[in-house]
Scaffold this active site. Structure first.
Site, short mmCIF file in Angstrom:
data_model
loop_
_atom_site.label_atom_id
_atom_site.label_comp_id
_atom_site.label_asym_id
_atom_site.label_seq_id
_atom_site.Cartn_x
_atom_site.Cartn_y
_atom_site.Cartn_z
N GLN A 150 2.29 -5.98 -2.95
CA GLN A 150 2.63 -6.05 -1.52
C GLN A 150 3.93 -5.27 -1.27
O GLN A 150 4.23 -4.36 -2.01
CB GLN A 150 2.72 -7.49 -1.02
CG GLN A 150 1.38 -8.24 -1.01
CD GLN A 150 0.99 -8.79 -2.37
OE1 GLN A 150 1.77 -9.42 -3.04
NE2 GLN A 150 -0.24 -8.56 -2.76
N ASP A 163 0.81 -1.23 0.00
CA ASP A 163 0.00 0.00 0.00
C ASP A 163 0.84 1.27 0.00
O ASP A 163 0.42 2.30 0.52
CB ASP A 163 -0.96 0.03 1.21
CG ASP A 163 -1.75 -1.25 1.35
OD1 ASP A 163 -2.24 -1.73 0.32
OD2 ASP A 163 -1.84 -1.78 2.47
N THR A 189 -5.84 -11.46 3.22
CA THR A 189 -6.91 -10.83 2.44
C THR A 189 -8.01 -11.85 2.11
O THR A 189 -8.98 -11.51 1.44
CB THR A 189 -6.35 -10.27 1.13
OG1 THR A 189 -5.74 -11.36 0.41
CG2 THR A 189 -5.31 -9.20 1.37
N LYS A 245 -0.06 4.08 -8.67
CA LYS A 245 -0.05 5.36 -9.37
C LYS A 245 1.28 5.59 -10.09
O LYS A 245 1.30 6.09 -11.22
CB LYS A 245 -0.28 6.49 -8.36
CG LYS A 245 -0.44 7.81 -9.03
CD LYS A 245 -0.55 8.93 -8.05
CE LYS A 245 0.74 9.06 -7.29
NZ LYS A 245 0.80 10.29 -6.50
N LYS A 280 2.23 2.28 -5.08
CA LYS A 280 2.95 1.83 -6.29
C LYS A 280 2.11 1.97 -7.54
O LYS A 280 2.62 2.32 -8.60
CB LYS A 280 3.33 0.34 -6.16
CG LYS A 280 4.23 0.05 -4.98
CD LYS A 280 4.52 -1.44 -4.88
CE LYS A 280 3.36 -2.27 -4.39
NZ LYS A 280 2.94 -2.07 -3.01
N GLY A 298 -4.06 -4.47 -4.38
CA GLY A 298 -5.11 -3.51 -4.68
C GLY A 298 -4.45 -2.24 -5.18
O GLY A 298 -4.06 -1.40 -4.37
N HIS A 299 -4.22 -2.14 -6.48
CA HIS A 299 -3.52 -0.98 -7.02
C HIS A 299 -4.53 0.04 -7.52
O HIS A 299 -5.20 -0.16 -8.52
CB HIS A 299 -2.54 -1.43 -8.12
CG HIS A 299 -1.41 -2.26 -7.56
ND1 HIS A 299 -0.55 -2.97 -8.33
CD2 HIS A 299 -1.03 -2.46 -6.28
CE1 HIS A 299 0.33 -3.59 -7.54
NE2 HIS A 299 0.04 -3.30 -6.30
P1 IMP Z 1 -2.33 -12.75 1.94
O1 IMP Z 1 -1.36 -12.19 0.96
O2 IMP Z 1 -3.76 -12.49 1.58
O3 IMP Z 1 -2.07 -14.19 2.27
O4 IMP Z 1 -2.12 -11.96 3.33
C1 IMP Z 1 -0.92 -12.06 4.09
C2 IMP Z 1 -0.56 -10.71 4.71
O5 IMP Z 1 -0.20 -9.81 3.67
C3 IMP Z 1 -1.69 -10.05 5.47
O6 IMP Z 1 -1.16 -9.30 6.55
C4 IMP Z 1 -2.29 -9.09 4.44
O7 IMP Z 1 -2.96 -8.01 5.04
C5 IMP Z 1 -1.02 -8.65 3.73
N1 IMP Z 1 -1.26 -8.21 2.35
C6 IMP Z 1 -1.50 -8.98 1.28
N2 IMP Z 1 -1.64 -8.23 0.18
C7 IMP Z 1 -1.47 -6.96 0.56
C8 IMP Z 1 -1.46 -5.71 -0.13
O8 IMP Z 1 -1.60 -5.63 -1.36
N3 IMP Z 1 -1.26 -4.61 0.62
C9 IMP Z 1 -1.03 -4.68 1.96
N4 IMP Z 1 -1.01 -5.80 2.64
C10 IMP Z 1 -1.22 -6.94 1.95
#
Ligand code: IMP
Length: 421
Positions: free
Chosen positions: A218, A13, A127, A18, A16, A40-41
């Site tokens: 991520q 978050d 997520t 933008k 990236k 989530g871009h």
């Molecule tokens: P997962 O990737 O859904 O398995 O989640 C594992 C961890 O990564 C959790 O703490 C999520 O909140 C975090 N996470 C996964 N994708 C994102 C992202 O795009 N932004 C921020 N945190 C993420």
């Protein structure tokens, strides 16, 4: 520079999407190499918000070909929804989107497994997009791959193999092979025109001198090995993950590491510079810090320069991009994490109990009151904002190349280093 990467340096978050969106205007290829629909871009093409989860951000640039490489995990139902939405917004994807036949597929079984795991005491705060179970099945050699979606027998075999191993974890909630087969085959039929050997396409592109952008999802602190394990995602988010995620040996010329001017995290796990007081709430409200994928409120805190310095070193970052600098306006004195009490190592602890116990040591820097959201050049920033950026750059030891002061494309501008004076 022919190959560039944009990678998050914190817990995701960082903004990236933008930056990738701005850079894609000059790129031939945009490549996602890890993660999946957990990303989530958020981007605002022509001023209207769109959130991309699976699709590379280059889909919003008609001259850009987009690769979803083999290191990704793909939920075909959600991906098809995203394709439909992007096409409906006026960005046709035929011929511009290539999905690796070797990418891992998230099935309803993986979604259930993620949910079951998160309902237990050891939750990670995922997520719930099935990311962990899908990667786990890949490495357990019982995974479903995109190529399987194109062939009924291959798909039945793959699903049967996976269910045979996982059913004992799922009890009554285990789906049957037959309940999953038909919808997945139908999704495979719709995705078939996009399926390709993306490693080969990338190899050819690089050989022909095409401009390539690798879009990270991520952030570094969520890397499955180097991050705050076990509170991490299940993929390799550092620059080292790019070659394996693309299935191609390659070097990246320019690695842009993105960090907010402060820090956020969603989900469980340690966050040494987290603010649990009203300043944390103020950052959340002013920064609009709510998850783009899940809507969850993000945990907020000061920037951790000690962690950033370490991450930049191991991820080969060549330039820093500092986002959301405008959110710090009006905060009064600002703090930046420069170490941890009693911690004298140059790196970060591998042991989660030690990591969780870290208490930050701060340096306090003067803030600024002015609204900086209309600033479009580093030299126009207030003196104290310039000094803040200089401190970040000098501490981390990597030049600042991009500064962003708002959500619009134009609100991110280039600079060659932090502004002097
Ligand atoms: P997962 O990737 O859904 O398995 O989640 C594992 C961890 O990564 C959790 O703490 C999520 O909140 C975090 N996470 C996964 N994708 C994102 C992202 O795009 N932004 C921020 N945190 C993420």
């Amino acid at each position: 520079m022919p190959t560039t990467a944009i990678l998050g340096l914190q817990w995701g978050d960082e903004g990236k999407g933008k930056l990738v969106d701005s850079l894609c205007a000059d790129m031939d290829l945009c490549v996602r190499f890890q993660g999946g629909g957990n990303a989530g871009h958020t981007v605002y093409p022509e001023g209207k918000k769109i959130v991309l989860h699976h699709l590379p951000t280059g889909v919003l640039h008609k001259g850009c070909v987009n690769l979803m490489a083999q290191g990704m995990v793909i939920d075909p139902a959600r991906l098809l929804d995203e394709i439909a939405e992007v096409e409906a917004r006026g960005y046709p994807l035929k011929g511009r989107l290539q999905i690796s036949d070797r990418a891992a597929v998230t099935t309803p079984m993986h979604l259930s497994l993620d949910g079951l795991r998160e309902a237990g005491a050891d939750k990670v705060g995922t997520t719930k997009r099935g990311i962990g179970p899908t990667y786990a099945d890949r490495y357990d050699r019982i995974g479903v791959r995109v190529a399987d979606l194109l062939d009924a027998k291959a798909l039945r075999d793959a699903l049967s193999r996976a269910i045979a191993v996982r059913a004992c974890q799922m009890g009554d909630s285990a789906p049957t092979v037959d309940s999953m087969l038909k919808p997945l085959l139908e999704q495979g039929r719709k995705l078939a025109p996009y399926v390709a050997d993306t490693a080969l396409i990338l190899a050819e592109g690089i050989q022909e001198g095409r401009r390539v952008l690798f879009e990270g999802a991520q952030g570094a602190m969520l890397d499955v090995i180097q991050g705050t394990y076990p509170f991490v995602t299940s993929s390799h988010t550092l620059a080292g993950g790019i070659p394996a995620g693309c299935g191609l040996y390659l070097t990246v010329d320019d690695i842009i590491g993105v960090t907010k001017a402060y820090c956020t995290r969603v989900g469980e796990g340690p966050f040494p510079t987290e603010l649990l007081d009203k300043s944390g709430e103020e950052l959340r409200q002013k920064g609009g810090e709510f998850g783009a994928t899940t809507g969850r409120p993000r945990r907020c805190g000061w920037i951790d320069l000690f962690a950033l310095r370490y991450i930049c070193r191991i991820s080969g970052v060549t330039r820093l991009a500092i986002t959301k600098l405008d959110v710090l306006s009006g905060f009064g004195d600002l703090k930046v994490g420069v170490g941890y009490e009693g911690w004298n190592e140059p790196g970060l602890p591998a042991d989660i109990a030690r990591f969780s116990a870290l208490k930050p040591v701060y340096k306090t820097l003067p803030g600024w009151k002015d609204n900086i959201s209309q600033v479009r050049a580093a030299g126009e920033l207030p003196k104290t904002a310039r000094a803040y950026l200089r401190f970040v750059e000098e501490f981390v030891g990597v030049p600042i190349g991009i500064i962003s002061v708002g959500p619009e494309r134009e609100a991110a501008f280039f600079t060659s280093g932090a502004p002097r004076g």
